[in-house]
Design an enzyme around this catalytic site. Structure first.
Site, PDB file in Angstrom:
ATOM      1  N   LYS A   1     -15.858  -1.605   1.605  1.00 57.60           N
ATOM      2  CA  LYS A   1     -15.121  -1.967   0.397  1.00 57.60           C
ATOM      3  C   LYS A   1     -16.142  -2.570  -0.564  1.00 57.60           C
ATOM      4  O   LYS A   1     -16.562  -3.716  -0.374  1.00 57.60           O
ATOM      5  CB  LYS A   1     -14.060  -3.022   0.715  1.00 57.60           C
ATOM      6  CG  LYS A   1     -12.907  -2.570   1.605  1.00 57.60           C
ATOM      7  CD  LYS A   1     -12.121  -3.799   2.057  1.00 57.60           C
ATOM      8  CE  LYS A   1     -10.767  -3.449   2.656  1.00 57.60           C
ATOM      9  NZ  LYS A   1     -10.152  -4.652   3.284  1.00 57.60           N
TER      10      LYS A   1
ATOM     11  N   GLU B   1       0.814  -1.214   0.000  1.00 51.21           N
ATOM     12  CA  GLU B   1       0.000   0.000   0.000  1.00 51.21           C
ATOM     13  C   GLU B   1       0.845   1.258   0.000  1.00 51.21           C
ATOM     14  O   GLU B   1       0.362   2.356   0.286  1.00 51.21           O
ATOM     15  CB  GLU B   1      -0.975  -0.021   1.182  1.00 51.21           C
ATOM     16  CG  GLU B   1      -1.924  -1.213   1.090  1.00 51.21           C
ATOM     17  CD  GLU B   1      -3.243  -1.012   1.805  1.00 51.21           C
ATOM     18  OE1 GLU B   1      -3.436   0.029   2.444  1.00 51.21           O
ATOM     19  OE2 GLU B   1      -4.085  -1.918   1.708  1.00 51.21           O
TER      20      GLU B   1
HETATM   21  P1  PGA Z   1      -6.731  -6.101   1.613  1.00 50.49           P
HETATM   22  O1  PGA Z   1      -6.233  -5.193   2.805  1.00 50.49           O
HETATM   23  O2  PGA Z   1      -7.173  -5.209   0.521  1.00 50.49           O
HETATM   24  O3  PGA Z   1      -5.517  -6.896   1.278  1.00 50.49           O
HETATM   25  O4  PGA Z   1      -7.845  -6.938   2.164  1.00 50.49           O
HETATM   26  C1  PGA Z   1      -6.860  -4.018   3.234  1.00 50.49           C
HETATM   27  C2  PGA Z   1      -7.353  -4.132   4.639  1.00 50.49           C
HETATM   28  O5  PGA Z   1      -7.213  -5.185   5.293  1.00 50.49           O
HETATM   29  O6  PGA Z   1      -7.940  -3.178   5.152  1.00 50.49           O
HETATM   30 ZN    ZN Z   2      -8.433  -4.414   7.091  1.00 50.70          ZN
END
Ligand code: PGA
Ligand code: ZN
Length: 426
Positions: free
Chosen positions: A335, A202
């Site tokens: 998400k 990230e």
């Molecule tokens: P991921 O991580 O997109 O790999 O699930 C993001 C998070 O855990 O917030």
């Molecule tokens: Zn998370």
């Protein structure tokens, strides 16, 4: 009405294939979207369709792309793009499964978002102005500085150490403050002899440290070096991502870097000690995705700060309702690709706001140059946005002027348990 959809296979920021598509209406309005992909995925998430086989190590999405242009297009052709819910219902119905796995949650979400973009384009509006009831606030960013877990080859057990520029009054000031912290953190890591040159998924550092707690110490020294007052100017958020180091059969949590095995209540006590010693305002996934008892303990013990459910809620209206009924957590990570369509993700935001739960719109660890999620954070007034670090273009795309210098938004304070929500940006 939707006339055609063309789809393509793109690469995400980890170099893995992902789905993009363009929706074109009969009137000629176009909407384009590329979807992200996670690495520390929860087991209750919607299912991406991957090709398997040799190509791209099995991660190819040619079948999902074919489904966009085939079965899914046939299901939505002729539906008006301004009726997002009708499009999303048709996508869900065509797939027919709970998790979207038959035609692919990645294929479904690509059409769902591209539809919203086409509707916005048809009205001559940017996406943020076309979704929701009208933007009132810019989101407070939650920015990754140090990574561990699945995003940094498990150099640390806790996945994200992030900062929240709680003293900033504008989005531009928020980003500059965090960029200063990131630079100072690099210097602190170098002084400690930690490897710091490599960039995690990230965009944060992925250092090898002696303990998880040391990451918090590094951040504290970095705040001082950057001339920032902890608690007033800047605060810490962590994503424990506890599902990743939880053993469901034994019911224990294991930190490999420290050779420690903990029960849920011991992990909660450790996090309480961190919160007493450091300016922590938000803890995400403190416990594993199905450890509801552990989550209740955490909420009783740590409920004064923001307790954010990611793998716990997986942007599911049903799981969030259960959490609200059980008084578990007080905030939800949103998400859209965890659930499949924009309508369902928006429903989660609405359920949360009615219940007084905070909302954080979030990117995935595998992202693209597309920045629709920043538009959703603004249009849906989520109040907070988690996008990764202040470098790498798939992260900074979400901060770019089109997503940032939004026309008139006004300051508005929402009541709730979180310090973060008491300050929204203009
Ligand atoms: P991921 O991580 O997109 O790999 O699930 C993001 C998070 O855990 O917030
Ligand atoms: Zn998370």
């Amino acid at each position: 009405p939707i006339e055609t959809i063309t789809a393509f296979e793109a690469l995400d920021s980890r170099g893995r294939p992902t789905v993009g598509c363009t929706v074109v209406t009969r009137g000629g309005a176009r909407g384009r979207a590329i979807v992200p992909s996670g690495a520390s995925t929860g087991s209750h998430e919607a299912r991406e369709l991957r090709d398997g086989g040799e190509r791209y190590g099995g991660y190819g999405v040619r079948r999902a792309v074919a489904n966009v242009e085939g079965e899914l297009l046939r299901a939505v052709r002729g539906i008006d793009v301004t009726d997002q819910e009708a499009v999303d219902r048709a996508l869900r119905k065509a797939d027919g499964t709970q998790d979207g796995g038959r035609l692919g949650a990645n294929a479904i979400l690509a059409i769902s978002v591209a539809t919203a973009q086409a509707a916005a384009a048809g009205r001559g509006l940017p996406l943020y102005a076309a979704v929701g009831d009208g933007p009132r606030t810019l989101p407070m960013p939650m920015i990754n500085i140090i990574s561990g877990g699945a995003h940094a080859a498990r150099a640390l057990d806790v996945q994200d150490f992030l900062v929240v520029p709680v003293g900033a009054t504008t989005f531009a000031e928020a980003i500059e403050t965090v960029a200063r912290v990131r630079a100072a953190t690099g210097e602190v890591l170098r002084d400690r002899g930690a490897t710091w040159a490599l960039v995690a998924d990230e965009g944060g550092y992925g250092p090898q440290l002696s303990s998880n707690r040391e990451a918090l110490e590094v951040l504290s020294v970095a705040f001082e070096r950057a001339g920032l007052i902890p608690g007033d100017d800047i605060a810490i958020a962590i994503d424990v991502a506890a599902t990743q180091f939880h053993s469901p059969s034994e019911g224990t949590y294991v930190w490999e870097t420290e050779n420690r095995r903990m029960q849920a209540d011991e992990l909660v006590e450790e996090l309480a000690a961190w919160s007493a010693d450091f300016p922590i305002v938000s803890i995400e996934d403190a416990l594993a995705e199905d450890d509801w008892d552990g989550w209740r303990t955490a909420t009783d013990r740590l409920g004064g700060i923001q307790l954010l459910g990611d793998d716990l809620f997986v942007t599911s209206p049903d799981r969030l309702r259960r959490g609200i009924d059980d008084a578990v957590a007080n905030a939800v990570l949103v998400k859209p690709n965890q659930i499949g369509t924009l309508s369902e993700a928006r429903e989660v935001v609405e359920i949360a706001h009615v219940a007084g739960y905070a909302t954080v719109l979030s990117a995935r660890s595998g992202e693209t140059e597309d920045h629709w999620l920043a538009d959703l954070a603004i249009g849906w007034n989520t109040g907070q946005l988690k996008i990764g670090s202040t470098m790498r273009s798939e992260r900074t795309a979400k901060m770019e002027p089109s997503a940032r210098d939004r026309a008139r938004t006004r300051r508005r304070h929402r009541a709730g348990p979180s310090k973060i929500r008491e300050r929204v940006l203009t």
